[in-house]
Design a protein around this motif. Structure first.
Motif, mmCIF file in Angstrom:
data_model
loop_
_atom_site.group_PDB
_atom_site.id
_atom_site.type_symbol
_atom_site.label_atom_id
_atom_site.label_comp_id
_atom_site.label_asym_id
_atom_site.label_seq_id
_atom_site.Cartn_x
_atom_site.Cartn_y
_atom_site.Cartn_z
ATOM 1 N N LYS A 28 0.828 -1.200 0.000
ATOM 2 C CA LYS A 28 0.000 0.000 0.000
ATOM 3 C C LYS A 28 0.864 1.253 0.000
ATOM 4 O O LYS A 28 0.595 2.219 -0.725
ATOM 5 C CB LYS A 28 -0.928 0.016 1.213
ATOM 6 C CG LYS A 28 -1.851 1.245 1.225
ATOM 7 C CD LYS A 28 -2.719 1.320 2.462
ATOM 8 C CE LYS A 28 -3.609 2.569 2.405
ATOM 9 N NZ LYS A 28 -4.385 2.764 3.643
ATOM 10 N N ALA A 29 1.934 1.241 0.800
ATOM 11 C CA ALA A 29 2.845 2.383 0.837
ATOM 12 C C ALA A 29 3.463 2.625 -0.534
ATOM 13 O O ALA A 29 3.582 3.770 -0.992
ATOM 14 C CB ALA A 29 3.938 2.144 1.874
ATOM 15 N N LYS A 31 2.211 1.747 -3.520
ATOM 16 C CA LYS A 31 1.208 2.247 -4.461
ATOM 17 C C LYS A 31 0.936 3.730 -4.236
ATOM 18 O O LYS A 31 0.876 4.518 -5.192
ATOM 19 C CB LYS A 31 -0.094 1.455 -4.323
ATOM 20 C CG LYS A 31 -1.175 1.889 -5.317
ATOM 21 C CD LYS A 31 -2.436 1.068 -5.161
ATOM 22 C CE LYS A 31 -3.444 1.413 -6.255
ATOM 23 N NZ LYS A 31 -3.770 2.852 -6.317
ATOM 24 N N GLU A 32 0.787 4.127 -2.966
ATOM 25 C CA GLU A 32 0.512 5.528 -2.666
ATOM 26 C C GLU A 32 1.670 6.421 -3.097
ATOM 27 O O GLU A 32 1.454 7.516 -3.634
ATOM 28 C CB GLU A 32 0.236 5.703 -1.177
ATOM 29 C CG GLU A 32 -1.103 5.110 -0.734
ATOM 30 C CD GLU A 32 -1.336 5.270 0.756
ATOM 31 O OE1 GLU A 32 -0.392 5.698 1.478
ATOM 32 O OE2 GLU A 32 -2.454 4.945 1.219
ATOM 33 N N SER A 33 2.899 5.956 -2.892
ATOM 34 C CA SER A 33 4.063 6.750 -3.257
ATOM 35 C C SER A 33 4.195 6.896 -4.766
ATOM 36 O O SER A 33 4.477 7.978 -5.281
ATOM 37 C CB SER A 33 5.331 6.118 -2.676
ATOM 38 O OG SER A 33 5.276 6.077 -1.274
ATOM 39 N N ASP A 35 1.771 6.525 -6.995
ATOM 40 C CA ASP A 35 0.645 7.331 -7.497
ATOM 41 C C ASP A 35 0.886 8.816 -7.266
ATOM 42 O O ASP A 35 0.526 9.654 -8.105
ATOM 43 C CB ASP A 35 -0.655 6.917 -6.805
ATOM 44 C CG ASP A 35 -1.165 5.561 -7.260
ATOM 45 O OD1 ASP A 35 -0.640 5.046 -8.267
ATOM 46 O OD2 ASP A 35 -2.081 5.021 -6.605
ATOM 47 N N LYS A 36 1.508 9.139 -6.154
ATOM 48 C CA LYS A 36 1.696 10.542 -5.781
ATOM 49 C C LYS A 36 2.935 11.158 -6.415
ATOM 50 O O LYS A 36 2.903 12.297 -6.899
ATOM 51 C CB LYS A 36 1.792 10.667 -4.258
ATOM 52 C CG LYS A 36 1.908 12.102 -3.755
ATOM 53 C CD LYS A 36 1.922 12.129 -2.230
ATOM 54 C CE LYS A 36 2.045 13.563 -1.713
ATOM 55 N NZ LYS A 36 2.057 13.601 -0.216
ATOM 56 N N ASP A 138 10.223 7.097 1.383
ATOM 57 C CA ASP A 138 8.828 6.678 1.456
ATOM 58 C C ASP A 138 8.626 5.662 2.570
ATOM 59 O O ASP A 138 7.564 5.632 3.194
ATOM 60 C CB ASP A 138 8.388 6.077 0.119
ATOM 61 C CG ASP A 138 8.415 7.111 -0.994
ATOM 62 O OD1 ASP A 138 7.792 8.183 -0.826
ATOM 63 O OD2 ASP A 138 9.081 6.868 -2.027
ATOM 64 N N ARG A 193 7.112 7.124 6.201
ATOM 65 C CA ARG A 193 6.670 5.998 7.022
ATOM 66 C C ARG A 193 7.893 5.302 7.592
ATOM 67 O O ARG A 193 8.877 5.087 6.886
ATOM 68 C CB ARG A 193 5.875 4.974 6.201
ATOM 69 C CG ARG A 193 4.646 5.519 5.500
ATOM 70 C CD ARG A 193 4.101 4.501 4.503
ATOM 71 N NE ARG A 193 3.076 5.054 3.647
ATOM 72 C CZ ARG A 193 3.326 5.762 2.544
ATOM 73 N NH1 ARG A 193 4.573 5.983 2.174
ATOM 74 N NH2 ARG A 193 2.340 6.235 1.810
#
Length: 252
Positions: A28-29, A31-33, A35-36, A138, A193
């Motif tokens: 999840k970390a 994917k969020e990184s 995507d951002k 990240d 994180r």
């Protein structure tokens, strides 16, 4: 003065359940990184972490890996974090060697120069992409020692007060081998994180000291990412037996 986040402590019945949940968290970390910001930067320490990550990295496709700390020994030495990571991780997943950021042992006779060289590795990765005073990983994955140390930041050592350097060296580690390099607290605490992993009944008392009595000031208790950074502990039930903050309710 910056504000820091409070830790979230997840406790699991088995190391298998812990590993599965850690994998979900890292995916999840990532994917969020991506995507951002279009990239995912990760630093790992030694211990049992590389073995825990093998299946995960096969699935996630993580390509660039830095070290939270490293021992100043040959990269194929049994004490090397890189050797451990190679045996348990890199030999099983297709990560190009150029994307594994190791220390430059040609500089081992001058630890200040060696630490500076590793800092320059971070500068090449972060300085052109981030404007922050310190690099923003990240994710940084850490373990703890029985004395509460993390990375190569040991109780009572002068490196605990290092506020400027990204990477520092130590020549008098109380745990062999004595010569090491390590990310400093400012770098660790500027990560988006930070996740700790600790297992076994042997970690129960030190986890209590770190999490329930942080005023003692053990190194691992000083890891408090700058808000809105996130601090998560993944532990098993034997390790968390004395921890008041622990919960079994894992949520992404």
């Amino acid at each position: 003065m910056y504000t820091s986040t409070q830790p979230i402590v997840y406790s699991f019945q088995s190391t298998s359940n812990l590993s599965d949940s850690l994998a979900e968290y890292i995916l999840k970390a990532q994917k969020e990184s991506i995507d951002k910001r279009g990239r995912f930067t990760i630093a790992i320490s030694g211990g049992s972490l590389p073995k825990t990550l093998t299946a995960l990295i096969k699935k996630s496709g993580v390509k660039h890996i830095f070290y939270a700390d490293e021992r100043i020994v040959p990269l194929d030495h049994e004490d090397s974090n890189h050797k451990l990571a190679y045996d348990t991780l890199y030999s099983h997943v297709p990560i190009p060697s150029d994307n594994i950021h190791t220390i430059d042992l040609s500089l081992q006779n001058d630890l200040e120069e060696l630490a500076d060289a590793y800092e320059k590795e971070l500068i090449r990765e972060f300085a052109q992409k981030d404007s922050a005073r310190f690099p923003v990983f990240d994710l940084i994955l850490l373990g703890i020692g029985p004395d509460g140390h993390t990375a190569s930041l040991f109780p009572g050592h002068e490196l605990l007060s290092e506020n400027d350097r990204w990477v520092a060296f130590i020549e008098d580690s109380p745990k062999p081998p004595p010569r090491r390099v390590t990310l400093t607290f400012p770098v660790i605490n500027h990560a988006a994180r930070v996740a700790f992993v600790a297992t076994g009944v042997g970690k129960a008392q030190i986890l209590h000291d770190i999490l329930d009595t942080p005023e003692i000031g053990l190194p691992a208790a000083r890891v408090r990412p700058v808000a809105p950074g996130q601090l998560v502990w993944f532990v098993d039930d034997p390790a968390s037996a004395e921890v008041k903050l622990a919960t079994s309710d894992f949520k992404l």
